[in-house]
Scaffold this active site. Structure first.
Site, PDB file in Angstrom:
ATOM      1  N   ARG A  81       0.847  -1.188   0.000  1.00 10.32           N
ATOM      2  CA  ARG A  81       0.000   0.000   0.000  1.00 10.32           C
ATOM      3  C   ARG A  81       0.882   1.237   0.000  1.00 10.32           C
ATOM      4  O   ARG A  81       1.631   1.457   0.950  1.00 10.32           O
ATOM      5  CB  ARG A  81      -0.926  -0.007   1.220  1.00 10.32           C
ATOM      6  CG  ARG A  81      -1.769   1.237   1.363  1.00 10.32           C
ATOM      7  CD  ARG A  81      -2.841   1.111   2.455  1.00 10.32           C
ATOM      8  NE  ARG A  81      -3.583   2.358   2.554  1.00 10.32           N
ATOM      9  CZ  ARG A  81      -3.512   3.194   3.597  1.00 10.32           C
ATOM     10  NH1 ARG A  81      -2.760   2.908   4.649  1.00 10.32           N
ATOM     11  NH2 ARG A  81      -4.196   4.316   3.595  1.00 10.32           N
ATOM     12  N   HIS A 125      -2.874  10.927   0.947  1.00  6.48           N
ATOM     13  CA  HIS A 125      -2.463  10.660   2.321  1.00  6.48           C
ATOM     14  C   HIS A 125      -1.896  11.971   2.886  1.00  6.48           C
ATOM     15  O   HIS A 125      -0.728  12.068   3.237  1.00  6.48           O
ATOM     16  CB  HIS A 125      -1.439   9.521   2.355  1.00  6.48           C
ATOM     17  CG  HIS A 125      -1.307   8.840   3.686  1.00  6.48           C
ATOM     18  ND1 HIS A 125      -1.459   7.487   3.857  1.00  6.48           N
ATOM     19  CD2 HIS A 125      -1.028   9.331   4.916  1.00  6.48           C
ATOM     20  CE1 HIS A 125      -1.269   7.161   5.131  1.00  6.48           C
ATOM     21  NE2 HIS A 125      -1.001   8.275   5.798  1.00  6.48           N
ATOM     22  N   GLU A 170      -7.790   8.279   5.983  1.00  3.55           N
ATOM     23  CA  GLU A 170      -8.151   8.896   7.256  1.00  3.55           C
ATOM     24  C   GLU A 170      -8.594  10.352   7.132  1.00  3.55           C
ATOM     25  O   GLU A 170      -7.943  11.252   7.674  1.00  3.55           O
ATOM     26  CB  GLU A 170      -6.982   8.802   8.247  1.00  3.55           C
ATOM     27  CG  GLU A 170      -6.550   7.373   8.539  1.00  3.55           C
ATOM     28  CD  GLU A 170      -5.551   7.278   9.693  1.00  3.55           C
ATOM     29  OE1 GLU A 170      -5.067   8.319  10.147  1.00  3.55           O
ATOM     30  OE2 GLU A 170      -5.290   6.159  10.142  1.00  3.55           O
ATOM     31  N   ASN A 299      -7.982   1.477   9.458  1.00  4.16           N
ATOM     32  CA  ASN A 299      -6.702   1.522  10.157  1.00  4.16           C
ATOM     33  C   ASN A 299      -6.983   1.379  11.640  1.00  4.16           C
ATOM     34  O   ASN A 299      -7.907   2.008  12.162  1.00  4.16           O
ATOM     35  CB  ASN A 299      -5.985   2.851   9.898  1.00  4.16           C
ATOM     36  CG  ASN A 299      -5.586   3.021   8.441  1.00  4.16           C
ATOM     37  OD1 ASN A 299      -5.624   2.070   7.664  1.00  4.16           O
ATOM     38  ND2 ASN A 299      -5.187   4.226   8.072  1.00  4.16           N
ATOM     39  N   TYR A 301      -5.193   1.120  15.635  1.00  2.67           N
ATOM     40  CA  TYR A 301      -4.027   1.162  16.521  1.00  2.67           C
ATOM     41  C   TYR A 301      -4.379   0.942  17.986  1.00  2.67           C
ATOM     42  O   TYR A 301      -3.608   0.358  18.730  1.00  2.67           O
ATOM     43  CB  TYR A 301      -3.300   2.512  16.374  1.00  2.67           C
ATOM     44  CG  TYR A 301      -2.638   2.667  15.014  1.00  2.67           C
ATOM     45  CD1 TYR A 301      -1.374   2.152  14.787  1.00  2.67           C
ATOM     46  CD2 TYR A 301      -3.286   3.289  13.957  1.00  2.67           C
ATOM     47  CE1 TYR A 301      -0.763   2.257  13.546  1.00  2.67           C
ATOM     48  CE2 TYR A 301      -2.687   3.399  12.710  1.00  2.67           C
ATOM     49  CZ  TYR A 301      -1.426   2.878  12.514  1.00  2.67           C
ATOM     50  OH  TYR A 301      -0.829   2.967  11.278  1.00  2.67           O
ATOM     51  N   GLU A 376      -3.945  -0.446   7.806  1.00  4.93           N
ATOM     52  CA  GLU A 376      -2.806  -0.096   8.662  1.00  4.93           C
ATOM     53  C   GLU A 376      -3.009  -0.703  10.031  1.00  4.93           C
ATOM     54  O   GLU A 376      -4.118  -0.654  10.571  1.00  4.93           O
ATOM     55  CB  GLU A 376      -2.684   1.427   8.889  1.00  4.93           C
ATOM     56  CG  GLU A 376      -2.093   2.200   7.759  1.00  4.93           C
ATOM     57  CD  GLU A 376      -2.033   3.701   8.075  1.00  4.93           C
ATOM     58  OE1 GLU A 376      -1.889   4.084   9.256  1.00  4.93           O
ATOM     59  OE2 GLU A 376      -2.157   4.474   7.115  1.00  4.93           O
TER      60      GLU A 376
HETATM   61  C1  PNW Z   1      -2.125   7.075  10.865  1.00  3.45           C
HETATM   62  N1  PNW Z   1      -4.841  10.118  15.931  1.00  3.45           N
HETATM   63  O1  PNW Z   1      -2.100   8.311  11.498  1.00  3.45           O
HETATM   64  C2  PNW Z   1      -1.631   7.411   9.471  1.00  3.45           C
HETATM   65  O2  PNW Z   1      -2.418   6.905   8.420  1.00  3.45           O
HETATM   66  C3  PNW Z   1      -0.171   7.137   9.257  1.00  3.45           C
HETATM   67  O3  PNW Z   1       0.321   7.995   8.263  1.00  3.45           O
HETATM   68  C4  PNW Z   1       0.564   7.258  10.566  1.00  3.45           C
HETATM   69  O4  PNW Z   1       1.952   7.175  10.413  1.00  3.45           O
HETATM   70  C5  PNW Z   1       0.048   6.159  11.472  1.00  3.45           C
HETATM   71  O5  PNW Z   1      -1.358   6.210  11.622  1.00  3.45           O
HETATM   72  C6  PNW Z   1       0.679   6.164  12.864  1.00  3.45           C
HETATM   73  O6  PNW Z   1       0.349   7.326  13.551  1.00  3.45           O
HETATM   74  C7  PNW Z   1      -2.793   8.673  12.621  1.00  3.45           C
HETATM   75  O7  PNW Z   1      -4.448  11.150  16.506  1.00  3.45           O
HETATM   76  C8  PNW Z   1      -2.373   9.843  13.264  1.00  3.45           C
HETATM   77  O8  PNW Z   1      -5.856   9.491  16.355  1.00  3.45           O
HETATM   78  C9  PNW Z   1      -3.040  10.318  14.348  1.00  3.45           C
HETATM   79  C10 PNW Z   1      -4.152   9.637  14.810  1.00  3.45           C
HETATM   80  C11 PNW Z   1      -4.586   8.481  14.180  1.00  3.45           C
HETATM   81  C12 PNW Z   1      -3.897   8.001  13.080  1.00  3.45           C
END
Ligand code: PNW
Length: 481
Positions: A81, A125, A170, A299, A301, A376
């Site tokens: 990707r 992006h 995002e 995505n 996390y 992601e």
């Molecule tokens: C994503 N938040 O970013 C992005 O798609 C990537 O480019 C980035 O490197 C990755 O996650 C890790 O951070 C985010 O504040 C940035 O909730 C901030 C947030 C969520 C996703």
């Protein structure tokens, strides 16, 4: 280590991939005819980026891309990707295209396909051409039309060599972090503008999806969202549940609503009525936004816990800042974000793999028949390079291996429950420019030494190669070179 009940093997056609984004890896910011983007500009604002870092050089992928394709080939992944830098292929964001920029992505896509790696291409992006921001950026409706013309052009150039076209990555971040909290480019702190940006991003997706299909009727079209998996601090408290619903509308409903249900949720419009009248939504827009999606990218996390502000001290915002600092949560004044139990990654994000299963199950229930992909997932940790007995550099990133293991298992659990998940992309192939955090946060399964750009496989890359080449979840100890 958790061992959830998952099938020993993933489906044979399940796609294993890794993900990156143009501004985070390419560098060569002033080369090959590239025009400036809003991230080039933000990086020059004193204090905006940790350490004063910029994407000027980044991982130098623009020059080292053949080597990086070699890493992908050795990892054995079936997909990669990547994102296209709009200002590299169309420096002004409208007007003439830059053949040198287009050729860069065309060659990259060819090289991937020659090695049997399917290109998943994201058109946006976050690196908006600066000229478009100067004309209003995502607060201006014209930006959505410009995006569709850029998408149309790239569909013509790259054609059916692209496996899946993802319009936006995002849009939550683009709109709220870019225009409300201001921690992302363009660094504006105007709540009403952020809501206009939400809508114009949704509109841009719809117009682009339609344009891509006009050029390529068989194209697979997608968008990637960072949905928030929310918890109420006290699930028995009506106040906390109301707080959760308020955040859900802004975080999730603002995108899922128009994309898949054909409307903005009433709770979003009511909850922001004191900020904006939403008059930027014109007749016919919602039909345009709701284009068929071949796959929805998500995505993931971490999870987010909220509660109704209880009146002691000052409520905290999502990133732990006091609410008096600009908040991404437009119109919200009485919600607290509650720190959850660890462990945490280097971003301070709590690790909870079960949230990924929950999100996939929830989407499957609400939108049956909609194919999903995890576009992601990954973690930043403070990695250390050591030298092994034979003098070779090694990175024993056991916490990242465990994170990936548990989250891949969480995808397996969703598959076992009948969810149509097509693929999983580890974020990221390389350590890279982590936006406002600069190079201080390392998400890669391959380490990048700055400034030499030298790449070193971490244990997580060795582990991921085993996963990608066998389709079976390896034990966390399976990291032999
Ligand atoms: C994503 N938040 O970013 C992005 O798609 C990537 O480019 C980035 O490197 C990755 O996650 C890790 O951070 C985010 O504040 C940035 O909730 C901030 C947030 C969520 C996703």
């Amino acid at each position: 280590m958790s061992t959830p009940a998952i099938p020993a093997d993933f489906p044979a056609d399940f796609l294993w991939g890794t993900a990156t984004a143009s501004y985070q890896i390419e560098g060569a910011a002033a080369e090959g005819g590239r025009g400036p983007s809003i991230w080039d500009t933000l990086c020059r604002v004193p204090g905006a980026i940790q350490g004063g870092d910029t994407g000027d050089v980044a991982c130098d992928h623009y020059h080292r891309w053949r080597e990086d394709v070699g890493h992908l080939e050795r990892l054995g992944v079936g997909a990669y990707r990547l994102s296209i830098s709009w200002s590299r292929v169309q420096p002004g964001g409208s007007g003439p295209f830059n053949p040198e920029g287009v050729a860069f992505y065309s060659d990259l896509v060819d090289a991937l396909r020659e090695r049997g790696i399917r290109p998943y291409v994201t058109l946006y992006h976050w690196d908006l051409p600066q000229e478009l921001e100067d004309a209003g950026g995502w607060t201006d409706r014209e930006t959505a039309y410009a995006f569709a013309e850029y998408a149309r052009h790239m569909a013509g150039e790259l054609g059916d060599r692209v496996e899946v076209w993802t319009t936006l990555n995002e849009p939550w971040c683009s709109a709220y972090l870019g225009y409300a909290s201001g921690v992302h480019a363009p660094g504006r702190t105007e709540p009403a503008a952020a809501l206009a940006a939400v809508h114009h991003l949704n509109l841009a997706h719809g117009l682009a999806a339609r344009a891509i299909r006009e050029v390529l009727p068989a194209a697979q079209v997608s968008i990637t969202l960072n949905l928030h998996v929310l918890r109420a601090a006290d699930p028995a408290s009506a106040d906390d549940l109301a707080a959760k619903a308020q955040i859900d509308a802004l975080a999730n409903g603002a995108f899922l609503g128009p994309l898949l249900d054909g409307a903005y949720p009433a709770g979003l419009l009511d909850g922001t009525a004191h900020v904006s009248d939403w008059s930027f939504v014109r007749d016919g827009d919602l039909e345009l936004v709701r284009q068929p999606l071949d796959v929805l990218g998500v995505n993931y996390y971490s999870t987010t816990m909220v509660r109704r502000f209880r009146g002691e001290g000052e409520p905290e915002s999502a990133d732990g800042h006091k609410a008096s600092a600009a908040s991404p949560w437009v119109g919200v004044t009485d919600v607290e974000f509650v720190r959850q139990p660890g462990p945490y990654t280097a971003m301070g994000w709590n690790i909870e793999a079960g949230g990924l299963t929950e999100m996939l199950l929830d989407l499957h229930e609400r939108y049956p028949g909609l194919p999903l992909a995890v576009t992601e997932n990954g973690a930043a940790f403070d990695d250390e390079v050591v030298t092994d007995g034979e003098g070779r550099p090694r990175v024993h990133d056991a916490r990242r291996v465990a994170y990936l293991h548990d989250h891949v298992a969480a995808v397996g659990a969703a598959l076992a429950a009948g969810v149509d998940v097509r693929g999983y992309f580890a974020w990221s192939l390389l350590d890279n420019f982590e936006w406002a955090y600069g190079y201080s946060k390392r998400f890669g399964i391959i380490r990048v030494d700055y400034p030499t750009g030298e790449r070193t496989w971490k244990d997580s890359a060795l582990w991921y190669r085993r996963l990608a080449t066998t389709g079976r979840l390896p034990a966390v100890t399976e990291t032999a070179p």
